[in-house]
Design a protein around this motif. Structure first.
Motif, PDB file in Angstrom:
ATOM      1  N   GLY A 486      24.678  42.118 -13.808  1.00  0.00           N
ATOM      2  CA  GLY A 486      25.678  43.395 -15.299  1.00  0.00           C
ATOM      3  C   GLY A 486      25.320  45.005 -15.559  1.00  0.00           C
ATOM      4  N   ARG A 487      24.199  45.378 -14.331  1.00  0.00           N
ATOM      5  CA  ARG A 487      23.792  46.849 -14.505  1.00  0.00           C
ATOM      6  C   ARG A 487      24.602  47.670 -13.194  1.00  0.00           C
ATOM      7  N   THR A 488      24.848  48.555 -13.773  1.00  0.00           N
ATOM      8  CA  THR A 488      25.310  49.885 -12.825  1.00  0.00           C
ATOM      9  C   THR A 488      24.262  50.033 -11.740  1.00  0.00           C
ATOM     10  N   THR A 489      24.933  49.940 -10.276  1.00  0.00           N
ATOM     11  CA  THR A 489      24.030  50.167  -9.340  1.00  0.00           C
ATOM     12  C   THR A 489      24.282  51.647  -8.291  1.00  0.00           C
ATOM     13  N   VAL A 490      23.339  52.848  -7.890  1.00  0.00           N
ATOM     14  CA  VAL A 490      23.822  53.810  -7.895  1.00  0.00           C
ATOM     15  C   VAL A 490      23.784  54.410  -6.409  1.00  0.00           C
ATOM     16  N   GLU A 491      24.626  54.902  -6.095  1.00  0.00           N
ATOM     17  CA  GLU A 491      24.534  55.250  -4.312  1.00  0.00           C
ATOM     18  C   GLU A 491      24.270  56.044  -3.847  1.00  0.00           C
ATOM     19  N   SER A 492      23.756  56.452  -2.342  1.00  0.00           N
ATOM     20  CA  SER A 492      23.374  57.561  -1.959  1.00  0.00           C
ATOM     21  C   SER A 492      24.884  58.723  -2.651  1.00  0.00           C
TER      22      SER A 492
END
Length: 619
Positions: A486-492
């Motif tokens: 349910g969390r936002t995953t950060v991308e490069s």
């Protein structure tokens, strides 16, 4: 909200459903003629048909499908206004845990809730509902962050068999105290008490939560427990001063009208068995207010206040001010009275060291500890002066660095200066032209940028690393962790922005797999149209007007107010290359600054303590 029998959603709800900022929803309404018309609400806060919005999002490809959890939440919101939302959520969690038939929730809504529970598991469904309710009401709920709750639970001791929280809110503190035979709670608001009960069940804690005002109408008269943990309401003037003047709980003095926290301290002590421990989260001001001097003095003279631990600002939700943890022990009647008080300053992430110091001190109250900048045991006689100030930082001094490390620190610092000069980028003089700008909302509207904001959530200490504002501003290590569901995953290539006061920090992410922390904003540029370092550099320097204060005293970045220059991709890359060097220089400068402070401290400490001496000849 309901319009007839139709579930409705607000713009904020739609943004959450689609995983975008509210500005994107506003742009969709302006840009797309087929966007659903409002079916209720007001001009400033319109309500839309959930069914129509879901169909539009799917048709436009904004979402592949509406997450079931969002449908669950919107259906529950649809049957209650915000004032009764707690009752609906409480009923849902109780039915999931204990079974039965719904009384508030319509059968159609309960059917969706059950389907979600069957898909994700009943425990996850309950956890989701508790977290989402806390998120919706974050402005009025002062929940204890998970890291602080864990620290307080560990300070209460490993041998606790019974525990009480007289202002338990959603039950976070009670749930943090593990392996108890029974937990007792009280909460003034009935729906919160029920939700706290659900949290205890979810955490596997055998406990009972009652409803009522603990100071005016104690639900547990005569109860004594091994430990009391409490995050009382701060600065609550209407706590019952006029009604409780002669209350027998005020053993250490009548709490002043403006010192409600000292009423909660004595309420906690009244419920302790001899030798029991109370751990309370207190505003830092309670350590030195003049009106509370007499009570603080009596607590110290009686050997009751045994430790004060300072935590950094914003360690507690609902306030941006620093807070302290007070640890108190009810006299056991064995004739032993401590002569010292443990003072410490630490981050909740330093819990192991803090707990170790407390346990050493509890085993030997006469222990003489002096770790400058970290912890010290201060003689009580030194504290009961005119001010009776128990602020830890006043008594700890400066953290020392062993003097024998000075030669190595000096060598590393000299190397750092050389490396730093090589990082400083070149730039040519310009004519000072004013560049045309474009708003982030427009860039989002044309698809050059995606904006996402992290909601409020608990950080439980396990799982994936979380980006926080402290990492962005101060370069602190990525030590905070939480589960990624349910969390936002950060991308490069993402740009993450944080606000502190009127200042902004921006980071171009180069390490994938991190989670977006609370109060942070993620900007995901289309690399063919926006250079991420160009975006980060200009957002940070041109968008101070985009910082917005919140009711809790914190600051957030509002992407709707941010601007960047309107430049071609080639020009963006030219600027971006220099910004990238600037950010690398800044990070190295931050590290060098920390190294310089350590070097100076080691040198001063060595010279003043005789482990270092000046050279025989100084040029």
């Amino acid at each position: 909200m309901m319009v007839g029998d139709e579930a409705t959603v607000t713009a904020a709800d739609i943004a959450r459903m689609a995983g975008v900022g509210r500005a994107a929803v506003s742009n969709w309404r302006k840009r797309h003629e087929d966007f659903p018309e409002p079916v209720g609400g007001t001009a400033t806060s319109p309500a839309f048909s959930l069914q129509a919005v879901e169909a539009w999002l799917l048709e436009q490809g904004k979402v592949e499908e509406l997450p079931l959890r969002e449908r669950v939440w919107q259906q529950i919101r649809a049957v209650s206004d915000d004032l009764r939302l707690g009752e609906s959520v409480a009923e849902a969690t109780e039915l999931l845990q204990r079974g039965g038939k719904p009384h508030i929730l319509p059968a159609s809504v309960w059917k969706v809730v059950r389907r979600y529970a069957q898909q994700e598991g009943e425990a996850e469904a309950v956890r989701f509902l508790l977290d989402r309710y806390a998120d919706v009401h974050s402005r009025r709920l002062a929940e204890t962050p998970a890291e602080v709750a864990d620290l307080m639970a560990r300070l209460a001791g490993p041998d606790v068999r019974s525990v009480l929280d007289p202002a338990c809110g959603l039950g976070v503190l009670l749930a943090a105290v593990r392996d108890v035979e029974h937990a007792y709670g009280q909460e003034q608001e009935g729906s919160l008490a029920r939700l706290a009960q659900s949290r205890l069940t979810l955490s596997g804690v055998d406990g009972t939560v009652e409803t009522g005002d603990s100071l005016r109408a104690d639900a547990w008269p005569g109860l004594t427990v091994d430990a009391v943990v409490c995050h009382p309401p701060f600065n609550e003037r209407n706590w019952g001063y006029d009604d409780l003047t002669d209350d027998p709980r005020w053993e250490y003095g009548l709490p002043p009208r403006a010192e409600p926290e000292l009423a909660w301290v004595q309420h906690a002590l009244a419920h302790l068995r001899p030798g029991g421990v109370a751990v309370l989260l207190m505003p830092a001001a309670a350590a030195n207010r003049r009106s509370g001097r007499r009570i603080r003095s009596n607590l110290l003279r009686g050997g009751v206040l045994q430790a004060v631990i300072g935590l950094p600002p914003k360690a507690a939700s609902g306030t941006g001010l620093p807070v302290h943890v007070w640890v108190l022990r009810k006299p056991s009647g064995d004739g032993r009275s401590p002569s010292r008080v443990l003072m410490a300053e630490a981050d909740p992430g330093d819990a192991d060291a803090i707990v170790e110091r407390w346990r050493e001190f509890r085993a030997d109250p006469a222990l003489d500890v002096d770790r400058p900048g970290e912890s010290r045991t201060v003689p009580i006689i030194d504290l009961v002066d005119e001010d009776v100030d128990v602020t830890p930082s006043r008594h700890l001094g400066t953290r020392a660095v062993p003097a024998d490390t000075y030669p190595l620190l000096r060598e590393r610092l000299a190397e750092g200066f050389g490396h730093l000069s090589a990082l400083l980028p070149e730039a040519m003089a310009g004519a000072g032209r004013e560049l045309p700008t474009v708003g982030l909302t427009e860039l989002e509207r044309v698809g050059a940028l995606v904006v996402q904001q992290a909601g409020r959530f608990e950080i439980d200490g396990v799982g994936a690393p979380v980006l926080t504002d402290r990492h962005l501003f101060d370069g602190e290590p990525l030590e905070t962790r939480t589960l990624p569901e349910g969390r936002t995953t950060v991308e490069s290539g993402d740009v993450v922005v944080a606000a502190r006061g009127n200042c902004l920090a921006a980071l171009v992410v180069e390490t994938p797999g991190l989670l977006l922390g609370p109060r942070l904003v993620l900007l995901r540029p289309d690399p063919e149209r926006l250079d991420p370092f160009f975006l980060a550099g200009f957002v940070r320097t041109l968008s101070s007007a985009a910082t917005v204060g919140t009711q809790s005293g914190a600051t957030r970045f509002d992407p709707r107010r941010a601007q960047v220059p309107r430049l071609s991709p080639e020009e963006q890359r030219r600027y971006g290359a220099v910004f990238r060097q600037v950010f690398a220089f800044e990070a190295a400068l931050r590290e060098l600054n920390a190294s310089g402070r350590s070097t100076v401290t080691a040198l001063l400490h060595g010279l003043t303590h005789g482990t270092l001496t000046p050279p025989e000849e100084i040029s």
